[in-house]
Scaffold this motif. Structure first.
Motif, PDB file in Angstrom:
ATOM      1  N   LYS A   4       0.829  -1.206   0.000  1.00 60.29           N
ATOM      2  CA  LYS A   4       0.000   0.000   0.000  1.00 60.29           C
ATOM      3  C   LYS A   4       0.864   1.257   0.000  1.00 60.29           C
ATOM      4  CE  LYS A   4      -4.031  -2.072   2.310  1.00 60.29           C
ATOM      5  NZ  LYS A   4      -4.995  -1.775   1.223  1.00 60.29           N
ATOM      6  N   LEU A   5       1.989   1.225   0.727  1.00 55.87           N
ATOM      7  CA  LEU A   5       2.886   2.375   0.747  1.00 55.87           C
ATOM      8  C   LEU A   5       3.513   2.619  -0.629  1.00 55.87           C
ATOM      9  CD1 LEU A   5       4.715   1.811   4.172  1.00 55.87           C
ATOM     10  CD2 LEU A   5       3.289   3.773   3.582  1.00 55.87           C
ATOM     11  N   ASP A   6       3.868   1.533  -1.327  1.00 51.53           N
ATOM     12  CA  ASP A   6       4.479   1.670  -2.656  1.00 51.53           C
ATOM     13  C   ASP A   6       3.529   2.351  -3.628  1.00 51.53           C
ATOM     14  OD1 ASP A   6       6.794   0.522  -1.807  1.00 51.53           O
ATOM     15  OD2 ASP A   6       6.296  -1.502  -2.516  1.00 51.53           O
ATOM     16  N   LYS A   7       2.242   2.005  -3.553  1.00 47.46           N
ATOM     17  CA  LYS A   7       1.265   2.615  -4.454  1.00 47.46           C
ATOM     18  C   LYS A   7       1.114   4.105  -4.178  1.00 47.46           C
ATOM     19  CE  LYS A   7      -1.451  -1.602  -5.045  1.00 47.46           C
ATOM     20  NZ  LYS A   7      -2.762  -2.256  -4.833  1.00 47.46           N
ATOM     21  N   ILE A   8       1.137   4.465  -2.905  1.00 39.50           N
ATOM     22  CA  ILE A   8       0.960   5.872  -2.537  1.00 39.50           C
ATOM     23  C   ILE A   8       2.194   6.679  -2.876  1.00 39.50           C
ATOM     24  CG2 ILE A   8       0.697   7.461  -0.577  1.00 39.50           C
ATOM     25  CD1 ILE A   8      -1.129   5.399   0.691  1.00 39.50           C
ATOM     26  N   THR A   9       3.361   6.162  -2.617  1.00 39.50           N
ATOM     27  CA  THR A   9       4.585   6.932  -2.833  1.00 39.50           C
ATOM     28  C   THR A   9       4.844   7.208  -4.301  1.00 39.50           C
ATOM     29  OG1 THR A   9       5.855   4.879  -2.792  1.00 39.50           O
ATOM     30  CG2 THR A   9       5.700   6.120  -0.737  1.00 39.50           C
TER      31      THR A   9
END
Length: 569
Positions: free
Chosen positions: A555-560
């Protein structure tokens, strides 16, 4: 230790019947501990409130007796609630084979142990004992918690007691003189007064239970002879387990809230004195001049001679025989007659009000409150912080540390006795022994308090290594192990290397080029994303750390890839 058979059972009966003497240690001390405690936990009358003021005005004594209230009950129960934190929300986990664990879980024995600890050992009788008990109706072994007043004999290897459920008794209130005027002499069975600790058992309808490491014997007396049922016990059984936590002597325990008792006793006496002072001096008094009656002589007036008044005089119809008249009218208007002596008209008030000394009333009203606060402090009852007198962080931290040490010491006793009780229960029913691991953290703070306190640590000016140690220590000691914040912090520490840094710390590192865009974004999004994941999947934290971290990183990878949240732009 004797093994009893049908041939020598009479020796046991003699041992039980001849062993207990009310004035003998430890039975007399058990009773004292019980009564001292129940004055506060159950609101029973504290006898010294009626005996220490021997020369008091009778009307004041009657007033105190009729308005007696257990003012210490609320305070001591707050302390009991504090101690309940040693198992509240922390779990009560046991380790054994799956079959034994399932049996213990289904039996509700853990709930029974906790209930006895709160309402028995802490609040009713510090010397309550847990004993094996065979239910003849259900044909299963149970654990029974018996009060010390039922114990007839006790030594290191055996105990015998009156089986209350199978014996008839009456409640004797001879020792409670303040009840005699308004209650009958005896109350039977489940009467309202049955909480008073003086049960007189009918020796013609009584059942005893004897337990040793080898035998379980039930002895019934039907009015003519004793009938005994003998049962062998499996190896490893303890005849009884003391559920008390403060061992004063080898076989005498005290309640965990016993430090409150001396302060509570003094507070009751002080409050009783304040009520007496209030009754005598706390209300305005009025005095008025009474004039001699102008219709009679010393309360008698002349009349016709009749059969009813053969002497020709009778009680004055105006002053009703008092010989004086009140100036007060029925409308509370005071009338004043002008005297022939002018000086009397000037110097004498026809009516006068008297008010008590405020200093006396203020002292008596505050003294018992101050003593009660000392009692609350002794059992770590948290006081409401008054405006302008906010507790410092250092003072609060010291108080938390003292409370943790207190609970930690008490929990050692609790979990040791709980393990012994459950082991007895399992062995008797054909299951294996268990192990109970004492939790290292207690629910000293609720979730709101814990988040506020944790936030204050993070935003402090201490170096990060000191803050980290402080936070770890805080989470380990003061937060329930079942609190979600424990797992949240464990995950965040592995994902966000700056999770314990304040925004001010991060800003300084950003200005110095120490922290990059990715670190900022992880710090900003890791917690809200983890919180969102938990909200949509409440069983998330049952998974292992690696699977949770992988899902969070996805989820963090998608947001960043699409977001920019750097400070100042």
């Amino acid at each position: 230790m004797s093994v009893y058979t049908e041939e020598n059972i009479t020796l046991l009966i003699k041992k039980i019947l001849g062993n207990r003497i009310e004035s003998e240690f430890p039975f007399n001390y058990w009773n004292k501990k019980k009564l001292d405690l129940q004055v506060h936990t159950k609101g029973k009358i504290y006898d010294k409130t009626f005996t220490v003021f021997k020369n008091e005005e009778p009307s004041a004594s009657n007033f105190v007796a009729s308005t007696y209230e257990p003012i210490t009950k609320s305070s001591i129960w707050k302390g009991i609630d504090n101690i309940s934190r040693i198992f509240k929300n922390t779990g009560f986990e046991i380790a054994s084979d799956a079959k034994t664990v399932a049996f213990v879980s289904e039996s509700k024995i853990k709930d029974k142990i906790i209930h006895n600890f709160v309402n028995g050992s802490m609040a009713s009788d510090p010397n309550t004992f847990a004993v094996p008990y065979y239910d003849e109706v259900k044909k299963v072994w149970e654990v029974e918690f018996i009060e010390s007043c039922l114990v007839k004999h006790i030594d290191e290897d055996s105990i015998s007691f009156i089986d209350e459920d199978q014996s008839k008794y009456k409640i004797e209130i001879e020792h409670y003189k303040f009840l005699k005027n308004s209650h009958h002499k005896d109350y039977r069975d489940d009467c309202l007064m049955s909480s008073y600790p003086k049960k007189v058992f009918d020796e013609k309808n009584i059942t005893y239970v004897y337990i040793s490491r080898d035998q379980y014997i039930v002895i019934k007396f039907d009015g003519k002879e004793y009938i005994a049922t003998l049962n062998d016990l499996p190896a490893g059984i303890e005849p009884y387990v003391s559920t008390g936590v403060n061992r004063e002597f080898e076989i005498v325990s005290d309640s965990p809230v016993s430090p409150f008792i001396p302060f509570g006793n003094i507070s009751l006496i002080q409050h009783r004195a304040a009520r007496s002072v209030e009754n005598i001096f706390g209300y305005p008094r009025m005095s008025e001049i009474e004039l001699p009656c102008d219709n009679c002589m010393h309360g008698r007036e002349k009349c016709e001679v009749t059969d009813e008044c053969p002497t020709g005089d009778r009680e004055c119809t105006k002053c009703h025989g008092t010989g004086s008249l009140s100036l007060q009218s029925i409308f509370k208007i005071y009338k004043r007659k002008i005297s022939e002596n002018p000086d009397l008209n000037v110097d004498i008030d026809p009516v006068k009000f008297h008010t008590p000394d405020v200093g006396i009333l203020e002292y008596t009203s505050k003294s018992w409150q101050n003593t009660l606060r000392l009692g609350e402090d002794s059992i770590y009852v948290q006081q409401i912080v008054e405006t302008g007198n906010v507790q410092s962080a250092k003072s609060r931290e010291k108080q938390l540390e003292q409370m943790y040490s207190w609970l930690d010491r008490l929990s050692n006793y609790f979990y040791q006795s709980a393990e012994k009780i459950i082991n007895n229960f399992c062995l008797l029913n054909g299951y294996r022994k268990v192990n109970i691991e004492k939790p290292i953290s207690f629910a000293i703070m609720n979730e709101l308090e814990s988040f506020e306190y944790l936030n204050s640590i993070v935003n402090s000016n201490s170096p990060i290594f000191i803050k980290t140690v402080h936070i770890e220590n805080f989470l380990k000691k003061y937060i329930s192990s079942s609190n979600p914040i424990i797992r949240v912090v464990d995950i965040l520490k592995k994902v966000d290397m700056f999770c314990f840094y304040s925004m001010e710390d991060l800003q300084k590192m950003s200005n110095s080029g120490v922290i990059d865009d990715k670190d900022w974004k992880v710090h900003a999004y890791a917690f809200p994303l983890l919180n969102q994941m938990y909200a949509t999947d409440p069983e998330l934290f049952y998974n292992d750390d690696s699977s949770i971290i992988n899902r969070l990183n996805e989820k963090l990878d998608k947001i960043t890839l699409t977001s920019n949240i750097l400070p100042n732009g």
